[in-house]
Design an enzyme around this catalytic site. Structure first.
Site, mmCIF file in Angstrom:
data_model
loop_
_atom_site.group_PDB
_atom_site.id
_atom_site.type_symbol
_atom_site.label_atom_id
_atom_site.label_comp_id
_atom_site.label_asym_id
_atom_site.label_seq_id
_atom_site.Cartn_x
_atom_site.Cartn_y
_atom_site.Cartn_z
ATOM 1 N N TYR A 76 21.130 -124.479 89.339
ATOM 2 C CA TYR A 76 21.163 -125.022 90.705
ATOM 3 C C TYR A 76 22.592 -125.146 91.200
ATOM 4 O O TYR A 76 22.905 -124.861 92.354
ATOM 5 C CB TYR A 76 20.456 -126.388 90.769
ATOM 6 C CG TYR A 76 20.335 -126.869 92.191
ATOM 7 C CD1 TYR A 76 19.253 -126.479 92.976
ATOM 8 C CD2 TYR A 76 21.329 -127.675 92.773
ATOM 9 C CE1 TYR A 76 19.150 -126.874 94.300
ATOM 10 C CE2 TYR A 76 21.233 -128.069 94.096
ATOM 11 C CZ TYR A 76 20.143 -127.665 94.860
ATOM 12 O OH TYR A 76 20.050 -128.044 96.166
ATOM 13 N N PHE A 128 26.974 -110.243 120.398
ATOM 14 C CA PHE A 128 25.901 -109.816 119.506
ATOM 15 C C PHE A 128 24.785 -110.851 119.619
ATOM 16 O O PHE A 128 25.047 -112.046 119.776
ATOM 17 C CB PHE A 128 26.349 -109.638 118.050
ATOM 18 C CG PHE A 128 25.218 -109.081 117.228
ATOM 19 C CD1 PHE A 128 24.809 -107.775 117.410
ATOM 20 C CD2 PHE A 128 24.495 -109.879 116.350
ATOM 21 C CE1 PHE A 128 23.700 -107.274 116.737
ATOM 22 C CE2 PHE A 128 23.396 -109.381 115.668
ATOM 23 C CZ PHE A 128 23.004 -108.070 115.862
ATOM 24 N N THR A 129 23.540 -110.384 119.496
ATOM 25 C CA THR A 129 22.369 -111.222 119.799
ATOM 26 C C THR A 129 22.388 -112.572 119.075
ATOM 27 O O THR A 129 22.370 -113.629 119.719
ATOM 28 C CB THR A 129 21.096 -110.444 119.436
ATOM 29 O OG1 THR A 129 21.214 -109.974 118.096
ATOM 30 C CG2 THR A 129 20.895 -109.257 120.374
ATOM 31 N N ASP A 219 33.762 -111.379 112.972
ATOM 32 C CA ASP A 219 32.458 -110.984 112.426
ATOM 33 C C ASP A 219 32.746 -109.786 111.523
ATOM 34 O O ASP A 219 32.977 -108.668 111.999
ATOM 35 C CB ASP A 219 31.484 -110.619 113.546
ATOM 36 C CG ASP A 219 30.096 -110.284 112.991
ATOM 37 O OD1 ASP A 219 30.019 -109.891 111.805
ATOM 38 O OD2 ASP A 219 29.110 -110.406 113.727
ATOM 39 N N LYS A 262 24.755 -105.440 105.383
ATOM 40 C CA LYS A 262 25.215 -104.157 105.935
ATOM 41 C C LYS A 262 26.253 -103.543 104.985
ATOM 42 O O LYS A 262 25.895 -102.977 103.961
ATOM 43 C CB LYS A 262 25.797 -104.373 107.340
ATOM 44 C CG LYS A 262 24.740 -104.608 108.419
ATOM 45 C CD LYS A 262 24.227 -105.997 108.483
ATOM 46 C CE LYS A 262 23.469 -106.300 109.740
ATOM 47 N NZ LYS A 262 22.845 -107.629 109.710
ATOM 48 N N ARG A 386 18.356 -101.364 122.278
ATOM 49 C CA ARG A 386 19.571 -102.167 122.438
ATOM 50 C C ARG A 386 19.962 -102.076 123.913
ATOM 51 O O ARG A 386 20.919 -101.421 124.303
ATOM 52 C CB ARG A 386 20.721 -101.651 121.555
ATOM 53 C CG ARG A 386 20.495 -101.767 120.069
ATOM 54 C CD ARG A 386 20.798 -103.122 119.443
ATOM 55 N NE ARG A 386 19.795 -104.137 119.588
ATOM 56 C CZ ARG A 386 19.750 -105.262 118.857
ATOM 57 N NH1 ARG A 386 20.643 -105.487 117.909
ATOM 58 N NH2 ARG A 386 18.843 -106.175 119.069
ATOM 59 N N PHE A 453 13.766 -109.610 121.758
ATOM 60 C CA PHE A 453 13.549 -108.217 121.328
ATOM 61 C C PHE A 453 12.752 -108.127 120.035
ATOM 62 O O PHE A 453 12.083 -107.129 119.787
ATOM 63 C CB PHE A 453 14.894 -107.484 121.175
ATOM 64 C CG PHE A 453 15.837 -108.148 120.213
ATOM 65 C CD1 PHE A 453 16.676 -109.166 120.632
ATOM 66 C CD2 PHE A 453 15.880 -107.769 118.888
ATOM 67 C CE1 PHE A 453 17.541 -109.793 119.739
ATOM 68 C CE2 PHE A 453 16.737 -108.383 117.992
ATOM 69 C CZ PHE A 453 17.567 -109.412 118.422
HETATM 70 N N1 PM9 Z 1 22.404 -107.187 112.668
HETATM 71 C C1 PM9 Z 1 21.167 -105.227 113.013
HETATM 72 O O1 PM9 Z 1 20.131 -104.587 112.863
HETATM 73 C C2 PM9 Z 1 20.007 -107.277 112.027
HETATM 74 C C3 PM9 Z 1 18.961 -107.632 112.987
HETATM 75 S S1 PM9 Z 1 19.218 -107.442 114.718
HETATM 76 C C4 PM9 Z 1 19.568 -109.056 115.183
HETATM 77 O O2 PM9 Z 1 22.206 -104.734 113.523
HETATM 78 C C5 PM9 Z 1 26.334 -108.490 113.383
HETATM 79 C C6 PM9 Z 1 27.407 -107.620 113.907
HETATM 80 C C7 PM9 Z 1 25.101 -107.990 113.063
HETATM 81 C C8 PM9 Z 1 24.073 -108.866 112.580
HETATM 82 C C9 PM9 Z 1 22.779 -108.399 112.315
HETATM 83 C C10 PM9 Z 1 24.392 -110.229 112.418
HETATM 84 C C11 PM9 Z 1 23.374 -111.200 111.913
HETATM 85 C C12 PM9 Z 1 25.627 -110.676 112.759
HETATM 86 N N2 PM9 Z 1 26.570 -109.815 113.235
HETATM 87 O O3 PM9 Z 1 20.830 -110.329 110.355
HETATM 88 O O4 PM9 Z 1 21.448 -112.698 110.126
HETATM 89 O O5 PM9 Z 1 24.888 -106.686 113.215
HETATM 90 O O6 PM9 Z 1 22.149 -111.106 108.384
HETATM 91 O O7 PM9 Z 1 23.204 -111.009 110.564
HETATM 92 C C13 PM9 Z 1 21.230 -106.594 112.569
HETATM 93 P P1 PM9 Z 1 21.812 -111.312 109.814
#
Ligand code: PM9
Length: 461
Positions: A76, A128-129, A219, A262, A386, A453
């Protein structure tokens, strides 16, 4: 005739395990699409042939990473995998403190809560979303200060992720530095087409922000891809290693959020990293409320181990050459066929320009959403809207945001698909393009409150 001068590149790996793919019939795809409300997020993965929805968590792990899973220390508290990860983050990203989170938005949540007060303004190089939503939920307002070229799908500016320093200075001037907790800088910029920011520009952003006592938060989700572009196309960086460039990128900033799903070649994970002790203290207080103890942050020990190994594999230049090379291979195929895409081709995806693809549709008819649906119908290939759907609504007026970019993203998971899949993709897009005039618009019949979306539903007009 074979070009004897041409030297091809090939992936620096061979395939040890495979996952079968199957394509369901066109009738079955039409039914699946209708059941999914014309939203590719709502399709079942079993009904998808080539999945280019995202590069997030969909990468193929290496044999070393799978072996790393077996070394998970699931204590843990104080897991050895946390310390391995901390050491790698310090070595390659250069930040002093690490707070693991379950994925990127966990880190965005924490930093937004710690730094943003109601009424604050956060300038950044395109929204970014999830990032913007967490800024808004903390009471802030995002302001786009990216260069104009980023909103132009045809501009061939090599660093379309750059911040417009004039726009940034104007935001500081009009709101005052006290209202700006940080500048939010993405490398690369996802919504602009995976476009990189230049080192020269980031240094200037840092200088301007520091002059006013404002932090810079990176980011870093695809910062290694950004480092590759800097090495390849920013003068003076050709002889540097990607690792060296990455360290400098991060050194221009005070903290970073990371979706490790990523660049870092894992299926789940993220982190927040920073230099400031007080910021670390606050983030550590909050991580135990929302994610988990500060040495696991919602992850299993094995996830942290896979991430630590993934960092070392992703910074390898042969890996990155093949990764970006694959995206560029598809980009060139589409350009040769006259398909309108965002240029230059970015790091993680090809973005189809839905405005140009379907010029007879207005933005209110959701052209990118329809184009993504149509590509699935044609070939079983899954992509992502997008455009206006992703842009959501203005938080003050409640009206749709109307982004200049109305795009469909074909996103490439790392180390997953072959060149033959790429050829099938290009042919499928060309086929949809051929019958584009017959493609109609959509109406939205269900709209969720947040990040619409993901779950919105549509019907053909
Ligand atoms: N990006 C993508 O497909 C995952 C789902 S779409 C909301 O591109 C950036 C630059 C991203 C991103 C996720 C996140 C969030 C932050 N910044 O999905 O929570 O491209 O791990 O990361 C998606 P998490």
């Amino acid at each position: 005739m074979t070009d004897t001068k041409k030297r091809s590149w090939a992936e620096p790996f061979k395939i040890k395990m495979v996952e079968p793919l199957r394509m369901i019939s066109r009738e079955q795809r039409a039914k699946a699409l209708a059941e999914a409300g014309y939203n590719t997020f709502l399709l079942r993965s079993d009904d998808v042939y080539i999945d280019l929805l995202t590069d997030s968590g969909t990468n193929a792990m290496s044999d070393r990473q799978w072996a790393g899973l077996m070394l998970g220390d699931e204590a843990y508290a104080g897991s050895r995998n946390f310390y391995n990860l901390e050491a790698k983050v310090r070595q390659y990203y250069g930040y002093k403190h690490l707070v693991p989170t379950h994925q990127g938005r966990g880190a965005e949540h924490l930093i937004s809560r710690v730094l943003i007060k109601p009424g604050d303004v956060i300038p950044g190089n395109m929204y970014f979303t999830t990032t913007r939503l967490h800024q808004e939920l903390a009471g802030g307002t995002f302001v786009d200060v990216i260069i104009d070229e980023a909103h132009d799908t045809t501009s061939t500016h090599p660093f379309k992720g750059d911040v417009d320093l004039g726009k940034l200075a104007a935001v500081i001037e009009s709101h005052g530095a006290v209202k700006i907790p940080y500048v939010s800088v993405a490398a690369t910029v996802n919504m602009a087409g995976g476009q990189p920011i230049s080192l020269a520009n980031l240094r200037q952003v840092r200088d301007l922000a520091r002059k006013h006592g404002i932090k810079v938060v990176l980011d870093a989700t695809r910062a290694m891809e950004n480092a590759y572009f800097i090495k390849r196309q920013e003068k003076g960086n050709e002889r540097r290693t990607m690792a060296d460039i990455l360290l400098e990128l991060c050194s221009c900033t005070d903290a970073c959020t990371m979706s490790a799903k990523k660049d870092l070649l894992v299926n789940i994970g993220g982190f927040l990293a920073m230099n400031d002790d007080a910021l670390f203290e606050e983030a550590r207080n909050l991580v135990v409320v929302f994610e988990g103890l500060h040495t696991y942050g919602g992850l299993a020990g094995r996830d942290m181990e896979a991430m630590a190994i993934g960092i070392e594999e992703a910074i390898d230049e042969e890996h990155m050459k093949a990764r970006i090379g694959q995206v560029e291979y598809v980009g060139q195929g589409l350009l040769d066929a006259g398909i309108p895409i965002v240029v230059p081709v970015g790091g993680h995806a090809i973005f189809l320009d839905a405005r140009k693809f379907l010029p007879h549709l207005t933005q209110d008819e959701f052209p990118a959403q329809r184009l993504a649906a149509e590509l699935y119908l044609e070939s079983g290939i899954r992509s992502m809207e997008r455009g206006i759907v992703s842009a959501g609504r203005n938080k003050e007026t409640g009206k749709h945001n109307y982004p200049k970019l109305e795009l469909v993203r074909l996103t490439f998971p790392r180390r997953v698909y072959t060149q033959a899949h790429c050829d099938v993709l290009v042919e499928s897009v060309v086929e949809v393009f051929r019958r584009r005039e017959k493609i109609g618009g959509l109406k939205m019949v269900y709209e969720p409150k947040y990040l619409r979306f993901f779950q919105a539903r549509f019907e053909p007009l």
